[in-house]
Write an enzyme that holds these catalytic residues in place. Structure first.
Site, PDB file in Angstrom:
ATOM      1  N   HIS A  35       0.891  -1.251  -0.013  1.00  0.00           N
ATOM      2  CA  HIS A  35      -0.023   0.138   0.118  1.00  0.00           C
ATOM      3  C   HIS A  35       0.910   1.323  -0.103  1.00  0.00           C
ATOM      4  O   HIS A  35       0.697   2.270  -0.691  1.00  0.00           O
ATOM      5  CB  HIS A  35      -0.890   0.232   1.231  1.00  0.00           C
ATOM      6  CG  HIS A  35      -1.723  -1.144   1.727  1.00  0.00           C
ATOM      7  ND1 HIS A  35      -1.670  -1.999   2.426  1.00  0.00           N
ATOM      8  CD2 HIS A  35      -2.994  -1.354   0.841  1.00  0.00           C
ATOM      9  CE1 HIS A  35      -2.765  -2.772   2.257  1.00  0.00           C
ATOM     10  NE2 HIS A  35      -3.526  -2.567   1.343  1.00  0.00           N
ATOM     11  N   SER A 184      -2.406  -7.878   3.409  1.00  0.00           N
ATOM     12  CA  SER A 184      -2.589  -7.702   5.070  1.00  0.00           C
ATOM     13  C   SER A 184      -2.921  -9.026   5.799  1.00  0.00           C
ATOM     14  O   SER A 184      -2.647  -9.142   6.884  1.00  0.00           O
ATOM     15  CB  SER A 184      -3.846  -6.683   4.867  1.00  0.00           C
ATOM     16  OG  SER A 184      -3.584  -5.771   4.239  1.00  0.00           O
TER      17      SER A 184
END
Ligand code: PAF
Length: 280
Positions: A35, A184
């Site tokens: 990200h 994640s």
């Protein structure tokens, strides 16, 4: 960095962008280096950078990990700020999906194969929330990781089919030193499962090499599946070689293809892919 929680707050900000370029990175939080690389790129290419953090309930199936999805909001805020975000947009599910909500976006063909087969309704949820976020943020560019290859294709199609005034920018997969694509959900892998995840990443890389050198899709697929089947506690959702534009399966690679896999190792569903260009 400004934190905006209400839709009206976001709309009021975005109505004042004027002619300034705005880069947007939509996320579900639990920010990692993947990200952050998108946020840094948005920082380099735009005057204003907006990051959203929203764990979107409509893209999770009833038996999926929505309630367990990591939500380290304080750490996300810090990381987004350090990577160069100007605005962190963190709306609530009640605001984005108020009672009576009933309008859904369906990018029909591209949502069907691959993950679409195993996660019915997933891309409808993704396409709907991405369109809502784009409408609220009104960016010039929106950044997506190529790890979620099918998602990137769905979003690009959505933007083109609905004439959205935004450029969809794809960014390369970020990998850890062991080759595992950053995600994640990786935090839920035990060390032994992590070791096996690295084997999957290596198998895909070797398969891409085989397709490139020999053009042989069937041998490449057989090799990856052999590795995956030897992993304890591993369930294969799919391993396929597809046309990168249409996502239709291919058996002979003429120019470009993508080899994609989704597997569950223990509690974690991992997806990964490798793009292959033949003949160069
Ligand atoms: O890739 C993700 O994190 C999500 O699918 C997205 C694009 C933020 C939509 O919820």
């Amino acid at each position: 960095m400004r934190i905006v929680r209400s839709l009206s707050g976001m709309q009021s900000l975005s109505s004042r962008w004027g002619g300034r370029s705005v880069g947007f990175v939509p996320t579900m939080g639990a920010l990692h280096e993947g990200h952050l690389s998108l946020i840094r790129r948005a920082r380099r290419e735009n005057r204003i950078v907006v990051v959203s953090v929203f764990v979107n309930p409509s893209q999770f199936g009833p038996r999926e990990d929505f309630s367990k999805y990591p939500r380290p909001f304080a750490a996300d805020t810090r990381l987004a700020r350090l990577a160069g975000a100007d605005v962190l947009f963190a709306p609530s599910a009640a605001a984005l999906y108020p009672p009576g909500f009933q309008t859904w976006v369906d990018v029909s063909s591209l949502s069907q194969p691959l993950c679409g087969r195993f996660r019915p309704g997933h891309f409808r949820g993704v396409a709907t929330v991405v369109l809502k976020l784009l409408n609220l943020v009104r960016p010039s560019r929106a950044y997506f990781g190529e790890k979620d290859f099918q998602q990137w294709r769905v979003v690009r199609r959505l933007a083109s089919d609905l004439n959205l005034p935004v450029r969809i920018v794809a960014c390369p997969i970020r990998r850890a030193d062991d080759g595992v694509a950053l995600s994640s959900r990786n935090v839920y892998l035990s060390p032994a499962q992590r070791f096996q995840a690295a084997r999957m990443a290596r198998a895909l890389r070797m398969a891409a090499g085989l397709i490139k050198s020999r053009g042989s899709v069937s041998v490449a697929l057989r090799n990856v599946k052999r590795v995956l089947r030897s992993i304890p506690d591993c369930r294969i959702d799919y391993v396929e070689v597809a046309d990168p534009e249409t996502l239709a399966p291919v058996s002979v690679v003429k120019r470009k293809a993508v080899i994609l896999a989704a597997v569950r190792i223990g509690p974690v569903r991992l997806i990964d892919n490798r793009l292959v260009t033949v003949g160069r």
